[in-house]
Design a protein around this motif. Structure first.
Motif, mmCIF file in Angstrom:
data_model
loop_
_atom_site.group_PDB
_atom_site.id
_atom_site.type_symbol
_atom_site.label_atom_id
_atom_site.label_comp_id
_atom_site.label_asym_id
_atom_site.label_seq_id
_atom_site.Cartn_x
_atom_site.Cartn_y
_atom_site.Cartn_z
ATOM 1 N N UNK A 151 -4.194 2.887 6.439
ATOM 2 C CA UNK A 151 -5.371 2.119 6.843
ATOM 3 C C UNK A 151 -6.643 2.947 6.731
ATOM 4 N N UNK A 152 -6.520 4.271 6.722
ATOM 5 C CA UNK A 152 -7.709 5.121 6.584
ATOM 6 C C UNK A 152 -8.422 4.844 5.270
ATOM 7 N N UNK A 153 -7.690 4.429 4.263
ATOM 8 C CA UNK A 153 -8.297 4.160 2.966
ATOM 9 C C UNK A 153 -8.899 2.767 2.889
ATOM 10 N N UNK A 154 -8.761 1.982 3.957
ATOM 11 C CA UNK A 154 -9.384 0.661 4.002
ATOM 12 C C UNK A 154 -10.874 0.749 4.312
ATOM 13 N N UNK A 155 -11.308 1.917 4.767
ATOM 14 C CA UNK A 155 -12.691 2.092 5.209
ATOM 15 C C UNK A 155 -13.360 3.199 4.397
ATOM 16 N N UNK B 117 0.825 -1.219 0.000
ATOM 17 C CA UNK B 117 0.000 0.000 0.000
ATOM 18 C C UNK B 117 0.854 1.261 0.000
ATOM 19 N N UNK B 118 2.176 1.117 0.096
ATOM 20 C CA UNK B 118 3.082 2.262 0.122
ATOM 21 C C UNK B 118 3.603 2.554 -1.276
ATOM 22 N N UNK B 119 3.468 3.803 -1.711
ATOM 23 C CA UNK B 119 3.962 4.216 -3.017
ATOM 24 C C UNK B 119 5.425 3.802 -3.183
ATOM 25 N N UNK B 120 5.748 3.156 -4.291
ATOM 26 C CA UNK B 120 7.073 2.578 -4.495
ATOM 27 C C UNK B 120 8.190 3.613 -4.471
ATOM 28 N N UNK B 121 7.979 4.765 -5.108
ATOM 29 C CA UNK B 121 9.030 5.782 -5.141
ATOM 30 C C UNK B 121 9.251 6.391 -3.755
ATOM 31 N N UNK B 122 8.160 6.542 -3.001
ATOM 32 C CA UNK B 122 8.290 7.064 -1.640
ATOM 33 C C UNK B 122 8.999 6.046 -0.750
ATOM 34 N N UNK B 123 8.682 4.762 -0.953
ATOM 35 C CA UNK B 123 9.351 3.708 -0.194
ATOM 36 C C UNK B 123 10.852 3.738 -0.452
ATOM 37 N N UNK B 124 11.242 3.970 -1.690
ATOM 38 C CA UNK B 124 12.667 4.039 -2.029
ATOM 39 C C UNK B 124 13.339 5.211 -1.319
ATOM 40 N N UNK B 125 12.650 6.346 -1.277
ATOM 41 C CA UNK B 125 13.207 7.517 -0.587
ATOM 42 C C UNK B 125 13.347 7.247 0.905
ATOM 43 N N UNK B 126 12.370 6.560 1.474
ATOM 44 C CA UNK B 126 12.435 6.243 2.895
ATOM 45 C C UNK B 126 13.566 5.255 3.190
ATOM 46 N N UNK B 127 13.778 4.305 2.283
ATOM 47 C CA UNK B 127 14.875 3.358 2.484
ATOM 48 C C UNK B 127 16.231 4.064 2.446
ATOM 49 N N UNK C 33 -3.125 14.780 4.404
ATOM 50 C CA UNK C 33 -4.145 14.006 3.688
ATOM 51 C C UNK C 33 -3.805 13.840 2.206
ATOM 52 N N UNK C 34 -3.040 14.766 1.648
ATOM 53 C CA UNK C 34 -2.575 14.605 0.277
ATOM 54 C C UNK C 34 -1.640 13.408 0.188
ATOM 55 N N UNK C 35 -0.806 13.239 1.228
ATOM 56 C CA UNK C 35 0.099 12.091 1.250
ATOM 57 C C UNK C 35 -0.677 10.782 1.355
ATOM 58 N N UNK C 36 -1.655 10.756 2.253
ATOM 59 C CA UNK C 36 -2.447 9.536 2.418
ATOM 60 C C UNK C 36 -3.153 9.175 1.120
ATOM 61 N N UNK C 37 -3.750 10.165 0.463
ATOM 62 C CA UNK C 37 -4.484 9.908 -0.780
ATOM 63 C C UNK C 37 -3.573 9.397 -1.893
ATOM 64 N N UNK C 38 -2.288 9.764 -1.836
ATOM 65 C CA UNK C 38 -1.332 9.321 -2.861
ATOM 66 C C UNK C 38 -0.497 8.142 -2.371
ATOM 67 N N UNK C 39 -0.956 7.479 -1.297
ATOM 68 C CA UNK C 39 -0.293 6.296 -0.739
ATOM 69 C C UNK C 39 1.113 6.610 -0.246
ATOM 70 N N UNK C 40 1.253 7.804 0.338
ATOM 71 C CA UNK C 40 2.534 8.210 0.898
ATOM 72 C C UNK C 40 2.415 8.542 2.384
ATOM 73 N N UNK C 41 1.394 8.010 3.041
ATOM 74 C CA UNK C 41 1.315 8.137 4.481
ATOM 75 C C UNK C 41 2.459 7.345 5.101
#
Length: 341
Positions: free
Chosen positions: A287-291, A234-244, A272-280
């Motif tokens: 998980x907010x987008x699960x509901x 559920x984590x944006x791939x490019x953001x995950x790379x930056x976090x790594x 909320x922009x981050x959450x909507x773009x899968x960058x929370x």
């Protein structure tokens, strides 16, 4: 195309938002209390101004103080209610206290609460509770950190009259504090136990708009999400790379990243922009987008005014601040926030 999809989601979910905002979820607990705005008007008229001056003093030297103060109040209210128990030190008789629990070992800002308490004990001995100081300090810190709030005006009124609890147990903190790895069902249940509905859950998650997080709080999403060396899908791939890059596999436990990149000291709805773009940053953010209901709040805040978000955040903070409070003759008014009288 992406914008058209977003507009479609907003239109489809708008009705859900309206219904949800006016109706509590089933099974939600209620916490009526004797709290009232201006509780100290007669007994300690300067109470709120003393807390405000203390927070302003620290904020002027270190704007990063906002997130720790907001987190202290949140962590207090989710264990035994908003009774100041997170501030107590462990004793030989009581064993490890809440602040000793693993989820609380990164808490900070205690020194601000201690300074405010010392000033109030000098001016009004034995009158203002540590639990109320926590609630007021959180409000004041957020108000100071809100961009555009040049006057530093209070964003919401804090009902006061809480008294301090006499019990603080590490095991209760572990059991009751929402985890950054929690799924939506777990989060919903924990918030409901404090009298908070899905709207409150989504709005209060906006507290993640400010501050930093230790890598340990989300590293599992990067390297071992299901226990097989994978990343959270559920984590944006490019953001995950930056976090790594910021949190390599052998990261130092002191390493932190900004909750909202480039905006760790200002409070707004950009989270909320981050959450909507899968960058929370946390799994609990995504998980907010699960509901459907929580997702509706997320998407509605993408187009809401900043004023609307702050109003809704303040309203949910007031509701959280009523959770499990001690009033009247219950508990005590501590002279030192870390010690029982």
């Amino acid at each position: 195309m992406a914008m058209q999809q977003l507009v479609a989601k907003l239109l489809a979910l708008s009705v859900v938002v309206l219904v949800m905002m006016s109706s509590p979820i089933a099974g939600t607990a209620s916490y009526p209390s004797l709290l009232q705005v201006g509780h100290y008007r007669q007994s300690c008229p300067a109470a709120e101004s003393v807390v405000r001056a203390t927070v302003e003093g620290y904020f002027s030297r270190d704007p990063t103080v906002t997130a720790p103060l907001l987190r202290l109040h949140f962590h207090d209210c989710f264990v035994r209610g908003c009774d100041g128990s997170v501030l107590l030190n462990a004793t030989a008789a009581s064993g490890p206290a809440e602040k000793d629990a693993m989820p609380n070992q990164s808490l900070d800002g205690f020194y601000v609460i201690d300074a405010a308490k010392a000033a109030l004990e000098f001016k009004c001995p034995g009158v203002v509770s540590c639990a109320d100081i926590l609630a007021l300090a959180a409000r004041d810190a957020v108000s100071l950190a809100t961009a555009g709030n040049t006057s530093g005006a209070s964003l919401w009124e804090v009902p006061t009259g809480r008294r301090d609890g006499r019990v603080s147990a590490a095991a209760e903190a572990v059991a009751n504090l929402p985890s950054s790895f929690a799924d939506f069902a777990k989060l919903k249940k924990q918030f409901a136990s404090k009298g908070l509905n899905v709207n409150d859950l989504a709005i209060l998650s906006g507290a993640h708009a400010i501050g930093n997080s230790h890598c340990a709080s989300f590293a599992k999403r990067l390297y071992n999400f299901t226990g097989h060396g994978d990343a959270d899908p559920s984590l944006d791939a490019s953001y995950a790379a930056a976090l790594r890059a910021s949190c390599p596999p052998r990261f130092d436990n002191a390493t932190t990243v900004e909750m909202v990149p480039g905006s760790s000291t200002s409070f707004d709805a950009d989270y909320y922009k981050l959450v909507a773009s899968h960058r929370g940053l946390f799994h609990s953010d995504q998980a907010l987008l699960q509901d459907q209901q929580a997702g509706a709040v997320v998407y509605s805040l993408l187009t809401s005014s900043k004023k609307s978000f702050l109003r809704r955040f303040g309203a949910s903070m007031v509701r959280m601040g009523r959770a499990g409070v001690l009033t009247g003759a219950a508990g005590e008014i501590r002279h030192n926030c870390a010690l029982l009288n």
